[in-house]
Enzyme design. Structure first.
Site, PDB file in Angstrom:
ATOM      1  N   LYS A   1       0.952  -1.393   0.269  1.00 30.69           N
ATOM      2  CA  LYS A   1      -0.338  -0.014  -0.181  1.00 30.69           C
ATOM      3  C   LYS A   1       0.826   1.234  -0.347  1.00 30.69           C
ATOM      4  O   LYS A   1       0.295   2.009  -0.592  1.00 30.69           O
ATOM      5  CB  LYS A   1      -0.634  -0.277   0.908  1.00 30.69           C
ATOM      6  CG  LYS A   1      -1.771   1.372   1.686  1.00 30.69           C
ATOM      7  CD  LYS A   1      -1.821   1.446   2.650  1.00 30.69           C
ATOM      8  CE  LYS A   1      -1.740   1.811   4.114  1.00 30.69           C
ATOM      9  NZ  LYS A   1      -1.144   3.110   4.430  1.00 30.69           N
ATOM     10  N   ASN A   2       1.749   1.091   1.078  1.00 31.96           N
ATOM     11  CA  ASN A   2       2.505   2.685   1.195  1.00 31.96           C
ATOM     12  C   ASN A   2       3.475   2.927  -0.516  1.00 31.96           C
ATOM     13  O   ASN A   2       4.617   3.760   0.185  1.00 31.96           O
ATOM     14  CB  ASN A   2       3.288   2.335   2.340  1.00 31.96           C
ATOM     15  CG  ASN A   2       1.912   2.296   3.804  1.00 31.96           C
ATOM     16  OD1 ASN A   2       1.198   3.013   3.408  1.00 31.96           O
ATOM     17  ND2 ASN A   2       2.627   2.294   4.608  1.00 31.96           N
TER      18      ASN A   2
ATOM     19  N   CYS B   1      -5.015  11.645  12.460  1.00 29.10           N
ATOM     20  CA  CYS B   1      -6.209  10.309  12.681  1.00 29.10           C
ATOM     21  C   CYS B   1      -5.395  10.337  13.825  1.00 29.10           C
ATOM     22  O   CYS B   1      -5.130  10.771  14.793  1.00 29.10           O
ATOM     23  CB  CYS B   1      -5.331   9.397  11.322  1.00 29.10           C
ATOM     24  SG  CYS B   1      -4.080   8.999  11.279  1.00 29.10           S
TER      25      CYS B   1
ATOM     26  N   ARG C   1       0.049  14.778  12.720  1.00 28.88           N
ATOM     27  CA  ARG C   1      -0.128  14.608  11.418  1.00 28.88           C
ATOM     28  C   ARG C   1       0.330  16.068  11.225  1.00 28.88           C
ATOM     29  O   ARG C   1      -0.158  15.920  10.274  1.00 28.88           O
ATOM     30  CB  ARG C   1      -0.915  13.392  10.499  1.00 28.88           C
ATOM     31  CG  ARG C   1      -1.371  12.369  11.402  1.00 28.88           C
ATOM     32  CD  ARG C   1      -0.067  11.655  11.531  1.00 28.88           C
ATOM     33  NE  ARG C   1       0.510  11.039  10.062  1.00 28.88           N
ATOM     34  CZ  ARG C   1      -0.444   9.081   9.627  1.00 28.88           C
ATOM     35  NH1 ARG C   1      -1.470   9.149  10.351  1.00 28.88           N
ATOM     36  NH2 ARG C   1       0.477   8.989   8.828  1.00 28.88           N
TER      37      ARG C   1
ATOM     38  N   ASP D   1       4.101   0.488  11.883  1.00 30.59           N
ATOM     39  CA  ASP D   1       3.056  -0.109  11.413  1.00 30.59           C
ATOM     40  C   ASP D   1       2.707  -1.539  12.207  1.00 30.59           C
ATOM     41  O   ASP D   1       2.098  -2.250  12.035  1.00 30.59           O
ATOM     42  CB  ASP D   1       3.313   0.323  10.002  1.00 30.59           C
ATOM     43  CG  ASP D   1       2.854   1.333   9.760  1.00 30.59           C
ATOM     44  OD1 ASP D   1       3.270   1.308   8.463  1.00 30.59           O
ATOM     45  OD2 ASP D   1       2.855   1.643  10.285  1.00 30.59           O
TER      46      ASP D   1
ATOM     47  N   ARG E   1      -9.247  -0.379   4.558  1.00 25.86           N
ATOM     48  CA  ARG E   1      -7.892   0.740   3.506  1.00 25.86           C
ATOM     49  C   ARG E   1      -6.665  -0.031   3.387  1.00 25.86           C
ATOM     50  O   ARG E   1      -6.212   0.453   2.723  1.00 25.86           O
ATOM     51  CB  ARG E   1      -7.876   1.409   4.937  1.00 25.86           C
ATOM     52  CG  ARG E   1      -9.014   3.063   5.154  1.00 25.86           C
ATOM     53  CD  ARG E   1      -8.047   4.039   6.195  1.00 25.86           C
ATOM     54  NE  ARG E   1      -6.972   3.842   5.318  1.00 25.86           N
ATOM     55  CZ  ARG E   1      -6.268   4.953   6.850  1.00 25.86           C
ATOM     56  NH1 ARG E   1      -6.722   4.201   7.840  1.00 25.86           N
ATOM     57  NH2 ARG E   1      -4.796   5.143   6.604  1.00 25.86           N
TER      58      ARG E   1
HETATM   59  C1  EPZ Z   1       4.197   7.003   6.791  1.00 25.36           C
HETATM   60  O1  EPZ Z   1       3.737   7.517   7.187  1.00 25.36           O
HETATM   61  C2  EPZ Z   1       3.656   5.616   6.474  1.00 25.36           C
HETATM   62  N1  EPZ Z   1       2.601   5.826   5.471  1.00 25.36           N
HETATM   63  C3  EPZ Z   1       2.900   5.057   7.702  1.00 25.36           C
HETATM   64  O2  EPZ Z   1       2.296   3.682   7.687  1.00 25.36           O
HETATM   65  C4  EPZ Z   1       4.410   4.618   8.990  1.00 25.36           C
HETATM   66  O3  EPZ Z   1       3.437   4.762  10.115  1.00 25.36           O
HETATM   67  C5  EPZ Z   1       5.272   5.844   8.345  1.00 25.36           C
HETATM   68  O4  EPZ Z   1       5.413   6.489   7.440  1.00 25.36           O
HETATM   69  C6  EPZ Z   1       5.535   5.845   9.762  1.00 25.36           C
HETATM   70  O5  EPZ Z   1       6.566   4.956   8.738  1.00 25.36           O
HETATM   71  C7  EPZ Z   1       2.485   5.738   4.252  1.00 25.36           C
HETATM   72  O6  EPZ Z   1       3.446   5.538   3.815  1.00 25.36           O
HETATM   73  C8  EPZ Z   1       1.377   6.365   3.286  1.00 25.36           C
HETATM   74  P1  EPZ Z   1       6.065  10.001   8.968  1.00 25.36           P
HETATM   75  P2  EPZ Z   1       4.101   8.991   7.092  1.00 25.36           P
HETATM   76  O7  EPZ Z   1       6.038  10.714   8.424  1.00 25.36           O
HETATM   77  O8  EPZ Z   1       5.035   9.094   6.377  1.00 25.36           O
HETATM   78  C9  EPZ Z   1       6.323  13.691  11.695  1.00 25.36           C
HETATM   79  C10 EPZ Z   1       0.262   2.784   8.222  1.00 25.36           C
HETATM   80  O9  EPZ Z   1      -0.322   2.184   8.330  1.00 25.36           O
HETATM   81  N2  EPZ Z   1       6.394  14.426  10.922  1.00 25.36           N
HETATM   82  O10 EPZ Z   1       7.631   9.070   8.477  1.00 25.36           O
HETATM   83  O11 EPZ Z   1       3.232  10.388   7.073  1.00 25.36           O
HETATM   84  C11 EPZ Z   1       4.976  12.377  12.184  1.00 25.36           C
HETATM   85  O12 EPZ Z   1       3.592  13.066  12.992  1.00 25.36           O
HETATM   86  C12 EPZ Z   1       0.961   4.818   8.179  1.00 25.36           C
HETATM   87  O13 EPZ Z   1       0.027   1.887   6.962  1.00 25.36           O
HETATM   88  C13 EPZ Z   1       5.840  15.524  11.290  1.00 25.36           C
HETATM   89  O14 EPZ Z   1       6.366  16.430  12.326  1.00 25.36           O
HETATM   90  O15 EPZ Z   1       5.019   9.095   8.508  1.00 25.36           O
HETATM   91  C14 EPZ Z   1       5.684  11.095  12.845  1.00 25.36           C
HETATM   92  O16 EPZ Z   1       5.203  11.497  14.687  1.00 25.36           O
HETATM   93  C15 EPZ Z   1       0.503   4.689   9.306  1.00 25.36           C
HETATM   94  N3  EPZ Z   1       5.766  16.669  10.224  1.00 25.36           N
HETATM   95  C16 EPZ Z   1       7.246  11.429  12.400  1.00 25.36           C
HETATM   96  O17 EPZ Z   1       7.259  12.109  11.877  1.00 25.36           O
HETATM   97  C17 EPZ Z   1       5.639  16.292   9.280  1.00 25.36           C
HETATM   98  O18 EPZ Z   1       5.841  17.156   8.337  1.00 25.36           O
HETATM   99  C18 EPZ Z   1       7.252  10.378  11.162  1.00 25.36           C
HETATM  100  O19 EPZ Z   1       5.828  10.259  10.710  1.00 25.36           O
HETATM  101  C19 EPZ Z   1       5.992  15.123   8.742  1.00 25.36           C
HETATM  102  C20 EPZ Z   1       6.285  14.347   9.678  1.00 25.36           C
END
Ligand code: EPZ
Length: 421
Positions: free
Chosen positions: A22-23, A117, A122, A306, A399
């Site tokens: 998916k990702n 969410c 996020r 995840d 999803r």
């Molecule tokens: C990706 O989300 C995945 N989603 C997530 O999978 C996964 O949990 C996550 O990476 C971590 O591996 C997709 O690829 C669509 P991050 P992402 O930015 O990129 C903070 C699932 O269940 N952050 O790596 O959104 C954020 O809040 C989903 O399939 C900021 O602060 O996650 C988090 O605490 C859930 N500012 C941390 O970074 C920003 O601008 C890491 O999140 C962006 C992120």
């Protein structure tokens, strides 16, 4: 709304095939906006998040044709719209992946914050800082609405304040057509980032270092057409392996890439599981007594956040006390209240840490999926529990897991999908 009715404590056995990631698929589909040539993408999982992404792409004028199960043709040559419809994007956090390509291709984009969410608020501050570093001008219109302009994006050096998977992928897409070289430091190393870069390079992009924390992108004028097969979903693979371990069942997981889950195999061995790990399969054998372990989630190649919820369900059956430290999200442990309603013995120390005391007998309950990964964790808990569980809000599970009840039924599980009364 639909529900699952699950009768627990059925022995499971057999084979389960993993779908496309998916990702990875969400980003490859979003990237199609960068090219005015046709892209063909295979092994796309037939899940709700993909439907939501194709809804947005079609709204932008991309011709999206499903030419067979999981086989898509994408043609963005006539896609001229640059405003993202908030009614569509609020249903998919990953719609943020469309902002960079629209900015790179058309020099402007209007969008609303894709929404948080239950697992966390996020933020998108890193995305916005990256677009600005590439020379874009950002106007905040209030209420989480943004307008971004860029006459010509220019290569830059950008350091991520924390590792972010989609922010890394977004800045790769945004800098591909920029003038000059972009260097991304403290970038995410996930296999999905590597697969995105590999495919884009096959279409003429010049990306080096994907899979490491420093990625270099040399701007090019355009991308060609291309064909790509989505990599196996490592989170599905890990979810099924943890399910087999929790249910002490002999299950073969096929069509997967075990090399993307080294940190999980170490943890499953530490818990006491016997694993036969092949090139594209994993066999989980019943092991009897499970040992408590301490778990800490971490960016790739560490233990994936995840898989934290499914693994926590496994730990409710392990002998002893386990500490689970969820380092990535501030809201990804609240589902444990539901596990406690089912009979688990989990203490929340703070929003990032819990103690799981086991083994605990679980009992069927009427519960609701709070999010995607907690939802599948509750399916595993229900399969373990004595009696019947009614699980609501299963859209959250649809999803990310294609036809999940059919695949679990094939292993011997008693799980039915019904319309909520
Ligand atoms: C990706 O989300 C995945 N989603 C997530 O999978 C996964 O949990 C996550 O990476 C971590 O591996 C997709 O690829 C669509 P991050 P992402 O930015 O990129 C903070 C699932 O269940 N952050 O790596 O959104 C954020 O809040 C989903 O399939 C900021 O602060 O996650 C988090 O605490 C859930 N500012 C941390 O970074 C920003 O601008 C890491 O999140 C962006 C992120």
């Amino acid at each position: 709304m639909e529900q699952f009715i699950i009768k627990g404590q059925r022995p499971l056995s057999g084979e389960i095939k993993v779908g496309g990631a998916k990702n990875s698929a969400l980003k490859i589909l979003a990237a199609s906006l960068l090219s005015d040539k046709k892209w063909r993408v295979k092994n796309v999982p037939q899940i709700e998040d993909i439907e939501r992404m194709t809804d947005v792409l079609k709204d932008l004028g991309v011709e999206v044709l499903s030419i067979g199960s999981g086989y898509y043709s994408l043609d963005a040559s006539r896609a001229a719209k640059t405003d993202l419809d908030p009614k569509l994007t609020r249903r998919l956090r990953a719609s943020i992946m469309l902002v960079g390509p629209l900015l790179a291709r058309h020099g402007r984009v209007r969008f609303s914050h894709p929404g948080g969410c239950v697992i966390g608020k996020r933020p998108i501050d890193i995305f916005l800082a990256g677009y600005k570093a590439l020379g874009a001008e950002i106007k905040e219109r209030g209420g989480g609405n943004y307008e971004i302009f860029a006459r010509k994006l220019k290569g830059t050096t950008f350091v991520f304040r924390i590792v972010s998977v989609t922010a890394t992928e977004s800045l790769i897409l945004t800098s591909i057509l920029a003038k000059g070289k972009t260097i991304l430091k403290n970038a995410a190393c996930e296999p999905e980032v590597v697969s995105l870069a590999d495919f884009l390079n096959s279409c003429g992009a010049k990306i080096k270092g994907a899979g490491t924390s420093t990625i270099e992108i040399e701007g090019v004028n355009s991308l060609s057409g291309g064909e790509h097969t989505i990599i196996p979903d490592r989170i599905e693979t890990g979810t099924f392996a943890i399910m087999a371990a929790a249910l002490n069942s002999h299950i073969k997981i096929t069509n997967c890439n075990p090399s993307h889950l080294d940190a999980l195999w170490v943890m499953l061995n530490n818990v006491g599981m016997k694993l036969d790990i092949g090139k594209n399969y994993v066999i989980v054998e019943p092991s009897g007594r499970l040992r408590a372990v301490n778990l800490k989630t971490h960016e790739y190649p560490g233990f994936p956040t995840d898989l934290q919820a499914p693994f926590t369900v496994l730990l409710t059956q392990a002998h002893g006390s386990s500490l689970v430290h969820e380092t990535v999200y501030e809201g990804r442990l609240f589902y444990t209240d539901i596990l406690n309603q089912m009979g688990a013995n989990i203490i929340m120390c703070d929003p990032h840490r819990i103690i799981v005391n086991g083994p605990a007998k679980l009992y069927g309950q009427k519960v609701t999926s709070p999010d995607l990964r907690a939802g599948i964790a509750l399916v595993i808990a229900a399969l373990l529990a004595k009696g019947e569980t009614t699980l609501g809000n299963i859209y959250q599970i649809d999803r990310g897991y294609e036809k999940i009840e059919e695949r679990l039924q094939a292993l011997g599980a008693s799980i039915q999908r019904i319309r909520e009364k």
